[in-house]
Write a protein that holds these residues in place. Structure first.
Motif, PDB file in Angstrom:
ATOM      1  N   THR A  22     -29.057  21.793 -34.507  1.00 47.29           N
ATOM      2  CA  THR A  22     -29.112  21.498 -33.080  1.00 47.29           C
ATOM      3  C   THR A  22     -28.474  20.147 -32.832  1.00 47.29           C
ATOM      4  OG1 THR A  22     -31.126  22.788 -32.823  1.00 47.29           O
ATOM      5  CG2 THR A  22     -30.639  21.185 -31.106  1.00 47.29           C
ATOM      6  N   ILE A  23     -27.578  20.108 -31.853  1.00 44.47           N
ATOM      7  CA  ILE A  23     -26.891  18.871 -31.475  1.00 44.47           C
ATOM      8  C   ILE A  23     -27.249  18.574 -30.030  1.00 44.47           C
ATOM      9  CG2 ILE A  23     -24.665  17.737 -31.204  1.00 44.47           C
ATOM     10  CD1 ILE A  23     -23.604  19.679 -33.362  1.00 44.47           C
ATOM     11  N   TRP A  24     -27.642  17.345 -29.767  1.00 42.65           N
ATOM     12  CA  TRP A  24     -28.080  16.928 -28.440  1.00 42.65           C
ATOM     13  C   TRP A  24     -27.003  16.069 -27.795  1.00 42.65           C
ATOM     14  CZ3 TRP A  24     -32.575  19.102 -26.925  1.00 42.65           C
ATOM     15  CH2 TRP A  24     -33.386  19.626 -27.911  1.00 42.65           C
ATOM     16  N   TYR A  25     -26.770  16.279 -26.498  1.00 41.20           N
ATOM     17  CA  TYR A  25     -25.720  15.558 -25.782  1.00 41.20           C
ATOM     18  C   TYR A  25     -26.280  14.795 -24.591  1.00 41.20           C
ATOM     19  CZ  TYR A  25     -22.402  18.235 -28.499  1.00 41.20           C
ATOM     20  OH  TYR A  25     -21.694  18.777 -29.534  1.00 41.20           O
ATOM     21  N   GLY A  61     -29.249  24.302 -22.598  1.00 43.92           N
ATOM     22  CA  GLY A  61     -27.977  24.596 -23.232  1.00 43.92           C
ATOM     23  C   GLY A  61     -26.774  24.158 -22.420  1.00 43.92           C
ATOM     24  N   VAL A  62     -25.768  23.638 -23.114  1.00 46.35           N
ATOM     25  CA  VAL A  62     -24.499  23.283 -22.479  1.00 46.35           C
ATOM     26  C   VAL A  62     -23.783  24.589 -22.128  1.00 46.35           C
ATOM     27  CG1 VAL A  62     -22.295  22.087 -22.809  1.00 46.35           C
ATOM     28  CG2 VAL A  62     -24.391  21.125 -23.783  1.00 46.35           C
ATOM     29  N   ALA A  63     -23.244  24.674 -20.907  1.00 47.41           N
ATOM     30  CA  ALA A  63     -22.623  25.915 -20.431  1.00 47.41           C
ATOM     31  C   ALA A  63     -21.127  25.922 -20.729  1.00 47.41           C
ATOM     32  CB  ALA A  63     -22.845  26.076 -18.935  1.00 47.41           C
ATOM     33  N   TYR A  64     -20.655  27.112 -21.083  1.00 48.82           N
ATOM     34  CA  TYR A  64     -19.240  27.315 -21.395  1.00 48.82           C
ATOM     35  C   TYR A  64     -18.810  28.655 -20.803  1.00 48.82           C
ATOM     36  CZ  TYR A  64     -14.948  27.840 -24.105  1.00 48.82           C
ATOM     37  OH  TYR A  64     -13.650  28.010 -24.467  1.00 48.82           O
ATOM     38  N   GLN A  65     -17.755  28.639 -19.999  1.00 46.26           N
ATOM     39  CA  GLN A  65     -17.244  29.859 -19.386  1.00 46.26           C
ATOM     40  C   GLN A  65     -16.281  30.533 -20.361  1.00 46.26           C
ATOM     41  OE1 GLN A  65     -15.315  29.155 -15.642  1.00 46.26           O
ATOM     42  NE2 GLN A  65     -14.939  31.320 -15.264  1.00 46.26           N
ATOM     43  N   ASN A  75     -27.044  27.687 -27.627  1.00 49.43           N
ATOM     44  CA  ASN A  75     -28.397  27.636 -28.191  1.00 49.43           C
ATOM     45  C   ASN A  75     -28.615  26.411 -29.066  1.00 49.43           C
ATOM     46  OD1 ASN A  75     -29.310  30.093 -27.079  1.00 49.43           O
ATOM     47  ND2 ASN A  75     -28.219  31.219 -28.658  1.00 49.43           N
ATOM     48  N   SER A  76     -27.551  25.869 -29.620  1.00 47.44           N
ATOM     49  CA  SER A  76     -27.714  24.727 -30.524  1.00 47.44           C
ATOM     50  C   SER A  76     -26.936  23.494 -30.057  1.00 47.44           C
ATOM     51  CB  SER A  76     -27.292  25.105 -31.941  1.00 47.44           C
ATOM     52  OG  SER A  76     -25.965  25.558 -31.962  1.00 47.44           O
ATOM     53  N   ASN A  77     -26.257  23.573 -28.925  1.00 49.50           N
ATOM     54  CA  ASN A  77     -25.600  22.421 -28.297  1.00 49.50           C
ATOM     55  C   ASN A  77     -26.318  22.204 -26.972  1.00 49.50           C
ATOM     56  OD1 ASN A  77     -23.203  21.777 -30.093  1.00 49.50           O
ATOM     57  ND2 ASN A  77     -22.999  23.973 -29.794  1.00 49.50           N
ATOM     58  N   LEU A  78     -27.236  21.238 -26.986  1.00 44.96           N
ATOM     59  CA  LEU A  78     -28.193  21.097 -25.894  1.00 44.96           C
ATOM     60  C   LEU A  78     -28.090  19.733 -25.220  1.00 44.96           C
ATOM     61  CD1 LEU A  78     -31.297  22.532 -27.804  1.00 44.96           C
ATOM     62  CD2 LEU A  78     -29.637  23.791 -26.408  1.00 44.96           C
ATOM     63  N   TRP A  79     -28.506  19.696 -23.954  1.00 39.97           N
ATOM     64  CA  TRP A  79     -28.596  18.422 -23.240  1.00 39.97           C
ATOM     65  C   TRP A  79     -29.813  17.663 -23.751  1.00 39.97           C
ATOM     66  CZ3 TRP A  79     -24.364  17.042 -21.151  1.00 39.97           C
ATOM     67  CH2 TRP A  79     -23.517  17.960 -20.547  1.00 39.97           C
ATOM     68  N   ALA A  80     -29.655  16.366 -23.968  1.00 41.76           N
ATOM     69  CA  ALA A  80     -30.739  15.538 -24.501  1.00 41.76           C
ATOM     70  C   ALA A  80     -31.869  15.349 -23.489  1.00 41.76           C
ATOM     71  CB  ALA A  80     -30.192  14.175 -24.930  1.00 41.76           C
ATOM     72  N   SER A  81     -31.542  15.408 -22.227  1.00 38.90           N
ATOM     73  CA  SER A  81     -32.540  15.381 -21.154  1.00 38.90           C
ATOM     74  C   SER A  81     -32.024  16.322 -20.075  1.00 38.90           C
ATOM     75  CB  SER A  81     -32.735  13.953 -20.631  1.00 38.90           C
ATOM     76  OG  SER A  81     -31.530  13.437 -20.116  1.00 38.90           O
ATOM     77  N   ALA A 163     -15.869  16.801 -27.133  1.00 37.41           N
ATOM     78  CA  ALA A 163     -14.760  16.557 -26.195  1.00 37.41           C
ATOM     79  C   ALA A 163     -15.078  17.133 -24.824  1.00 37.41           C
ATOM     80  CB  ALA A 163     -13.469  17.159 -26.747  1.00 37.41           C
ATOM     81  N   MET A 164     -15.758  18.277 -24.795  1.00 40.23           N
ATOM     82  CA  MET A 164     -16.106  18.886 -23.515  1.00 40.23           C
ATOM     83  C   MET A 164     -17.078  17.990 -22.739  1.00 40.23           C
ATOM     84  SD  MET A 164     -17.539  22.705 -22.708  1.00 40.23           S
ATOM     85  CE  MET A 164     -19.218  22.459 -23.232  1.00 40.23           C
ATOM     86  N   VAL A 165     -18.102  17.489 -23.398  1.00 39.46           N
ATOM     87  CA  VAL A 165     -19.076  16.633 -22.720  1.00 39.46           C
ATOM     88  C   VAL A 165     -18.416  15.336 -22.250  1.00 39.46           C
ATOM     89  CG1 VAL A 165     -21.203  15.283 -23.054  1.00 39.46           C
ATOM     90  CG2 VAL A 165     -21.080  17.661 -23.841  1.00 39.46           C
TER      91      VAL A 165
END
Length: 187
Positions: A22-25, A61-65, A75-81, A163-165
């Protein structure tokens, strides 16, 4: 040997399965230096009351179109808050740096304050290597309402969620700049 066969099979299967890390952004902070100002009679007051996001962005979860009509929520690239909190906090920081003479806050400041509400409709990466930051904002300035849409598309500099964030952060800073430009022209 037969007793150990299930154990060996379980170990072999668990070695084959991978658990995603899990990676938090967190959105990047504003690039300009922000100085705190004390409220005085000459300061104008701006309350960033709310930054609303749609349901698909309200989760962790971070959204990707992935196509014109499909979205993937990681599921594993998530916002930290929560994303709405991050957007609100960075908007306050960005507007504070871009509106000299204004006190910008996420808390109510008094009776005679302008109130800003932002409705974010898009804040995601896209299959073509671009990020989308879109929505509209509504400012209540001395009883008069000012409403403006925004739509920013930026090309990612590299592949991947990092890079997306970062690109989403730049897009959000640009949205803040456009809001500040309008607010600074108010009488």
């Amino acid at each position: 040997m037969k007793k150990w066969l299930p154990v060996i099979m379980a170990v072999a299967l668990s070695a084959c399965s991978s658990t995603d890390e899990t990676i938090w952004y967190q959105l990047p902070a504003a690039s300009q230096t922000v100085t705190q100002r004390a409220a005085t009679d000459s300061n104008r007051l701006l309350w960033v009351e709310q930054v609303a996001v749609p349901d698909y962005l309200a989760g962790n979860g971070v959204a990707y179109q992935t196509t014109e009509v499909q979205y993937n929520i990681a599921n594993s690239n998530l916002w930290a808050s929560p994303l709405d909190q991050q957007l609100r906090n960075t908007l306050v920081t960005n507007l504070t740096g871009q509106l000299p003479g204004w006190v910008v806050s996420a808390q109510p400041l008094g009776i005679e304050q302008d109130t800003l509400n932002v409705n974010v409709t898009g804040f995601h990466g896209r299959y073509d290597g671009r990020v989308i930051v879109s929505g509209e904002w509504l400012l209540n300035h001395q009883g008069q309402l000012l409403k403006r849409p925004f739509h920013i598309e930026l090309k990612q500099q590299q592949d991947g969620y990092d890079a997306m964030v970062k690109a989403l952060g730049v897009g959000w800073q640009q949205a803040a700049q456009s809001i500040a430009s309008e607010v600074s022209r108010l009488p």
